[in-house]
Every structure is written in C-alpha cells, then in structure tokens.
Design a protein around this motif. Structure first.
Motif, PDB file in Angstrom:
ATOM      1  N   THR A   3       0.810  -1.238  -0.182  1.00 16.41           N
ATOM      2  CA  THR A   3      -0.050   0.069   0.089  1.00 16.41           C
ATOM      3  C   THR A   3       1.058   1.110   0.135  1.00 16.41           C
ATOM      4  O   THR A   3       1.983   1.280   0.903  1.00 16.41           O
ATOM      5  CB  THR A   3      -0.865   0.107   1.218  1.00 16.41           C
ATOM      6  OG1 THR A   3       0.055   0.003   2.333  1.00 16.41           O
ATOM      7  CG2 THR A   3      -1.753  -1.028   1.226  1.00 16.41           C
ATOM      8  N   VAL A   4       0.566   2.234  -0.731  1.00 16.17           N
ATOM      9  CA  VAL A   4       1.447   3.396  -1.048  1.00 16.17           C
ATOM     10  C   VAL A   4       0.481   4.387  -1.216  1.00 16.17           C
ATOM     11  O   VAL A   4      -0.454   4.556  -1.788  1.00 16.17           O
ATOM     12  CB  VAL A   4       2.440   3.331  -2.304  1.00 16.17           C
ATOM     13  CG1 VAL A   4       3.506   1.975  -1.917  1.00 16.17           C
ATOM     14  CG2 VAL A   4       1.463   3.102  -3.586  1.00 16.17           C
ATOM     15  N   GLU A   5       1.229   5.601  -0.809  1.00 19.03           N
ATOM     16  CA  GLU A   5       0.417   6.980  -1.020  1.00 19.03           C
ATOM     17  C   GLU A   5       0.935   7.693  -2.119  1.00 19.03           C
ATOM     18  O   GLU A   5       0.339   8.426  -2.802  1.00 19.03           O
ATOM     19  CB  GLU A   5       0.730   7.728   0.303  1.00 19.03           C
ATOM     20  CG  GLU A   5      -0.090   7.304   1.363  1.00 19.03           C
ATOM     21  CD  GLU A   5      -1.718   7.299   1.245  1.00 19.03           C
ATOM     22  OE1 GLU A   5      -2.005   8.073   0.400  1.00 19.03           O
ATOM     23  OE2 GLU A   5      -2.433   6.431   1.849  1.00 19.03           O
ATOM     24  N   HIS A   6       2.238   7.456  -2.493  1.00 17.77           N
ATOM     25  CA  HIS A   6       2.762   7.973  -3.665  1.00 17.77           C
ATOM     26  C   HIS A   6       4.004   7.058  -4.273  1.00 17.77           C
ATOM     27  O   HIS A   6       4.974   6.591  -3.414  1.00 17.77           O
ATOM     28  CB  HIS A   6       3.548   9.414  -3.259  1.00 17.77           C
ATOM     29  CG  HIS A   6       3.987  10.373  -4.472  1.00 17.77           C
ATOM     30  ND1 HIS A   6       3.195  10.969  -5.027  1.00 17.77           N
ATOM     31  CD2 HIS A   6       5.345  10.348  -4.669  1.00 17.77           C
ATOM     32  CE1 HIS A   6       4.041  11.582  -5.917  1.00 17.77           C
ATOM     33  NE2 HIS A   6       5.235  11.327  -5.871  1.00 17.77           N
ATOM     34  N   THR A   7       3.680   6.831  -5.483  1.00 17.58           N
ATOM     35  CA  THR A   7       4.735   6.091  -6.154  1.00 17.58           C
ATOM     36  C   THR A   7       5.724   6.616  -6.968  1.00 17.58           C
ATOM     37  O   THR A   7       5.561   7.987  -7.431  1.00 17.58           O
ATOM     38  CB  THR A   7       3.993   4.981  -7.234  1.00 17.58           C
ATOM     39  OG1 THR A   7       3.141   5.671  -8.079  1.00 17.58           O
ATOM     40  CG2 THR A   7       3.172   4.009  -6.225  1.00 17.58           C
ATOM     41  N   VAL A   8       6.948   6.284  -7.117  1.00 18.08           N
ATOM     42  CA  VAL A   8       7.991   6.707  -8.142  1.00 18.08           C
ATOM     43  C   VAL A   8       8.155   5.965  -9.275  1.00 18.08           C
ATOM     44  O   VAL A   8       7.775   5.041  -9.383  1.00 18.08           O
ATOM     45  CB  VAL A   8       9.311   6.926  -7.330  1.00 18.08           C
ATOM     46  CG1 VAL A   8      10.455   7.247  -8.219  1.00 18.08           C
ATOM     47  CG2 VAL A   8       9.322   7.331  -5.826  1.00 18.08           C
ATOM     48  N   THR A   9       8.080   6.743 -10.294  1.00 19.69           N
ATOM     49  CA  THR A   9       8.203   6.130 -11.839  1.00 19.69           C
ATOM     50  C   THR A   9       9.127   5.190 -12.013  1.00 19.69           C
ATOM     51  O   THR A   9      10.284   5.850 -11.781  1.00 19.69           O
ATOM     52  CB  THR A   9       7.895   6.922 -12.844  1.00 19.69           C
ATOM     53  OG1 THR A   9       6.680   7.972 -12.544  1.00 19.69           O
ATOM     54  CG2 THR A   9       7.707   6.602 -14.275  1.00 19.69           C
ATOM     55  N   ALA A  10       8.843   4.187 -12.316  1.00 21.62           N
ATOM     56  CA  ALA A  10      10.166   3.058 -12.703  1.00 21.62           C
ATOM     57  C   ALA A  10      10.788   3.438 -13.818  1.00 21.62           C
ATOM     58  O   ALA A  10       9.928   4.022 -14.839  1.00 21.62           O
ATOM     59  CB  ALA A  10       9.499   1.678 -12.582  1.00 21.62           C
ATOM     60  N   PRO A  11      11.969   3.321 -14.125  1.00 15.68           N
ATOM     61  CA  PRO A  11      12.581   3.593 -15.277  1.00 15.68           C
ATOM     62  C   PRO A  11      11.978   3.035 -16.475  1.00 15.68           C
ATOM     63  O   PRO A  11      11.958   3.532 -17.442  1.00 15.68           O
ATOM     64  CB  PRO A  11      13.840   3.006 -15.110  1.00 15.68           C
ATOM     65  CG  PRO A  11      14.366   3.080 -13.457  1.00 15.68           C
ATOM     66  CD  PRO A  11      12.824   2.828 -12.896  1.00 15.68           C
TER      67      PRO A  11
END
Length: 484
Positions: A3-11
């Motif tokens: 569960t995440v509130e903010h994801t970082v775009t994977a390369p």
C-alpha cells in the motif's frame, strides 16, 4: 500487496521526451485539422457567396456522421490484430488519407451554383471526417496505453496538450493567409493552397506516431477467459455488431468513466456556452458599444489566455505528480472559478485594462482539464480491464471525445438562445438597456462557475486515487503478466 500513498515512476515505465514529442505531433495534427475545417468555412460565404445558413448546415451535418463513426472506429481498433499492432496501421493510413482528402476538399471550382458547392462540400466533408476518425481515434487510444504508470501518463498528456495548443496559435492567421493579395488572386485560391499545405503537413507529421511509437497492448487478448472464448474465432457481421453494441453499453455504464465525461461536459461546455458573451460584455459594457476598441481588447484577452494555457499545462502536470490527479483537478478548476468571479469586478468601464486580469486564472480550466482527463481515462481503461478482461481504449476515447463534440454543438446553440434571453438587440448598438447588460454579465460569470462546481462534485466521487490505481495495476500484472 503493497500500500502506497505516492509511487515513483520506474525507469521501464518512463517515456522518453522524444517519444512524448512524437505522440504530441499527433495532437498538433488533430487540433490543426479541427481548427482548419472550422476556421476556413468562412470562404464558402465570403469567397463563394453561399448563404450563411447553408454554411452552418455544412458545419453541423457531417458531425452527425462523425458521431456514428467515432465509436465504431474505436471498436475496430480495439479488436484489430495485426503484426503492426491495433493502432499504428490506422494512424498511418488515416494520416495519409486525411491529408489527401482535406487538400482535395478545398479545390473548389469557380463559377458553379450554390447548390453545387453545398453538395460538393457536404459529400467531401463526410469523407474527410471519416478519414479524420481513422487517424484520430486510434491515436487517442494509443496514448492511453503507452505507459502503465500513474504519473507518467499525466506527463505524456501534458506534453501532447502543450503541443496541441500550438495549432490554436496558428489557426487565427488562416484568414489573413487566404486573403493575402500579394500571394493569391482571391480567397478561394488562397484556401486551396492553404489546404494543400495543411494536407501535406498532416501526412508528413501525422504518420510519425505510427512509425516511431510502440504499442504495449498490441497482443493482449480481448476475450473473457472465464467465458472460454477464443479471440481468434471468426464471427459473423451480426455477431460483431452485437459485440460492438454490448461493448458500447458497458463503456457507457462504467461509472468512473461517466464521472470524467460529466466533468468534461460541464467544464468545457460551461466555458463554450458563454464564450461569445465575453466579447459582447467587453464591447457593450466595458467600451459602451465601441466595436473597434472592444475587438482589440478581445484579441489581447485571447492572446493572454492562450499563453496562460501553455503555462497552466506545465504547472498542472507537475502539480499532479505531487498531489495526485484529483487534487490537481480541484486546484485547476478552483483557479478558473476565481477567474470567472474576477470578471464581475475586473470588467470595469472605468479601468478597461483590468479585463485582462481574469484570463490567466480562467486558463486553468481548459488547460488543466485536457491535461488530466486523458491521464485519468488511461486509469479507467485499467480498471475496466480488471473487471471485464478486455481493453477498450478506443471505445473509451471515442465516446469521451464524442461527448466533447456533442456538448460543444449544444453549448454553442444554447449560447445564442441565452444571448436572446438577455434582450440583446444588435440594432440598438450602444443603446442596450441596463437590464440587458446586467443579465449578460450574470450569465457570463455564473454559468461557468455553477458548471465548474458541479464538475468538482463529480470528480470527488471518482474512485481511482493514486493508491487505487497502483492496486489495480498490481492485480492486472499478477493475472496477465507485465506488458513490455
């Protein structure tokens, strides 16, 4: 499940800037054709002497045909299986055909009857809209599937919206070009050459997304595995029609999608409905009926709005990656509401320059809308796949833009009735009654504000947050695997 509130775009989910630009070229072609077919029809009246009522019919009648072909093209694209993919063959062929047909449409022979011109242009327009649909519908759908990432989708839509706005900076110069006496003998000749230039540009630039972009969903099956259907099984025409109408109905019933369609209808058409009011209020209220001075300020107002939109697109794109799409929508539409409200104060006969102040705020409305909606529809397509085991980007995109087109036609027609309801009489010139001016101002301010508030309420009900989008993606990839 994480569960995440903010994801970082994977390369691997990122789209290179050059590929975003290439997809954006499609937006430039799409908007340029839309602006050209509308802006150049003045030639039929001023250059050929056609009755304005007939010119209006030529603008409206092909749209009914367009409304039928858009969802059909979406269905065909969604269900096409070829070694080149579902979208790219149609984008490539559609760009070439649209460019050719548009150039031919404006090769109008001189000295013919009004009836000849009407039927020539009507039949030609129907063919043009068909080829335009073959290009535009798969191009829109392709954008929904280029990346599975929640934030990268917004960045992509920001770039394409930015590039698409360039067309609206170019289009106002079409009339000047067609009337350039140092280039052409008359306006009709000017239109013929302009159409050739636009057609050639459409072909050369419109095919680029088909050549250089890759489809992630090119091989995904469309059949529901639960029903044990073979996606390669041939069906009859009647069977395909049944599938088309079933898919159409499922799309229209999908509540998250309806929220986006409703919000777009309200924001866009709230703006369009009173778009003409702004000019009337400026001319007759701010400048007391001085059409020349009023038109000058209308022009400056439009220019500031156009440049403001470019800035808004960049800001909203960045903001969305920080606070999410829904909150970015609330902020964007909230800023536009402030802009509409400022009209009541800034449209002041004593201080005419103040009328330029609301425009950067109002630009947040459409600038933010068409940056965020495309990205949110891409999220809806994932949610739909999770529930139906099918990918319907083409159907979702075609119905969404059909709602925009239909709403624009309704809004422009309703705007005329609203103007009449104010009691405006062109014969009175600068002597419009105080009551008429008051109601013109009320409509100009309140209609887009009310529409925008309802749109915000609809997006409050939109269920796909960043966290929910991440969960949907995880479930899809667990079921069918990642798509490269």
């Amino acid at each position: 499940m994480n569960t995440v509130e903010h994801t970082v775009t994977a390369p691997e989910d990122k789209i290179s800037f050059m590929r975003k630009i290439i997809y954006g070229f499609g937006a430039l072609v799409n908007n340029l054709l839309g602006a050209a077919i509308g802006g150049m029809t003045i030639v039929l009246n001023l250059g050929l002497g056609m009755n304005p009522a007939l010119v209006g019919l030529l603008g409206a009648l092909p749209r009914f045909f367009d409304a039928l072909t858009d969802p059909l093209m979406g269905y065909i694209s969604d269900n096409t299986r070829s070694k080149w993919g579902r979208r790219r063959p149609f984008i490539f062929i559609g760009a070439i055909l649209a460019g050719i047909v548009y150039a031919l449409l404006w090769q109008l022979p001189e000295g013919k009857s009004e009836s000849f011109y009407f039927w020539f242009f009507l039949i030609g327009s129907i063919f043009f809209y068909l080829t335009y649909t073959i290009f535009a519908t798969p191009w829109v759908a392709l954008g929904y599937e280029l990346t599975p990432d929640y934030h990268e989708r917004t960045r992509l839509m920001g770039v394409q919206n930015f590039m698409g706005q360039i067309a609206w900076l170019i289009a106002p110069w079409f009339l000047w070009f067609m009337q350039a006496e140092f280039l052409f003998d008359n306006m009709v000749q000017g239109a013929s050459w302009l159409a050739i230039i636009i057609g050639a540009f459409t072909i050369c630039v419109g095919i680029l997304p088909a050549i250089f972009l890759k489809e992630r969903m090119a091989t995904i099956p469309v059949a529901d595995p639960i029903a044990k259907k073979d996606p390669n099984t041939r069906t009859t025409l009647v069977g395909e029609l049944k599938k088309f109408f079933k898919g159409f109905a499922i799309t229209l019933k999908f509540k998250p999608f309806l929220c986006l369609c409703g919000a777009t209808f309200l924001v866009f058409n709230g703006f369009m409905m009173v778009s003409s009011f702004q000019s009337y209020v400026i001319i007759y209220y701010v400048f007391g009926g001085d059409q020349s001075l009023g038109a000058e300020y209308v022009g400056w107002s439009g220019t500031i709005s156009a440049f403001g939109t470019f800035c808004v697109i960049m800001l909203v794109t960045k903001l969305s990656t920080i606070i999410g799409k829904r909150k970015a929508f609330f902020f964007s539409i909230g800023m536009s509401i402030i802009g509409y409200a400022l009209k009541w104060v800034c449209y002041n006969p004593d201080y005419p320059l103040l009328l330029l102040v609301p425009q950067p705020f109002i630009a947040f409305g459409l600038g933010g809308l068409f940056t965020l909606m495309g990205s949110m529809i891409a999220d809806v397509c994932d949610f739909d796949e999770l529930e139906t085991h099918e990918r319907r980007e083409g159907m979702f995109g075609s119905i969404y833009w059909w709602v925009v087109k239909l709403g624009m036609a309704v809004a422009l027609a309703a705007g005329g009735f609203l103007l009449n309801a104010t009691g405006f009489d062109v014969a009175l010139g600068a002597e419009q009654s105080a009551n008429t001016l008051l109601w013109m101002r009320i409509y100009d301010v309140m209609i887009p504000i009310v529409a925008s508030v309802i749109a915000i309420w609809l997006i409050v009900k939109f269920p796909i947050t960043e966290q929910r989008a991440h969960e949907i993606r995880e479930k899809l990839e667990a079921r069918r695997g990642k798509l490269s």
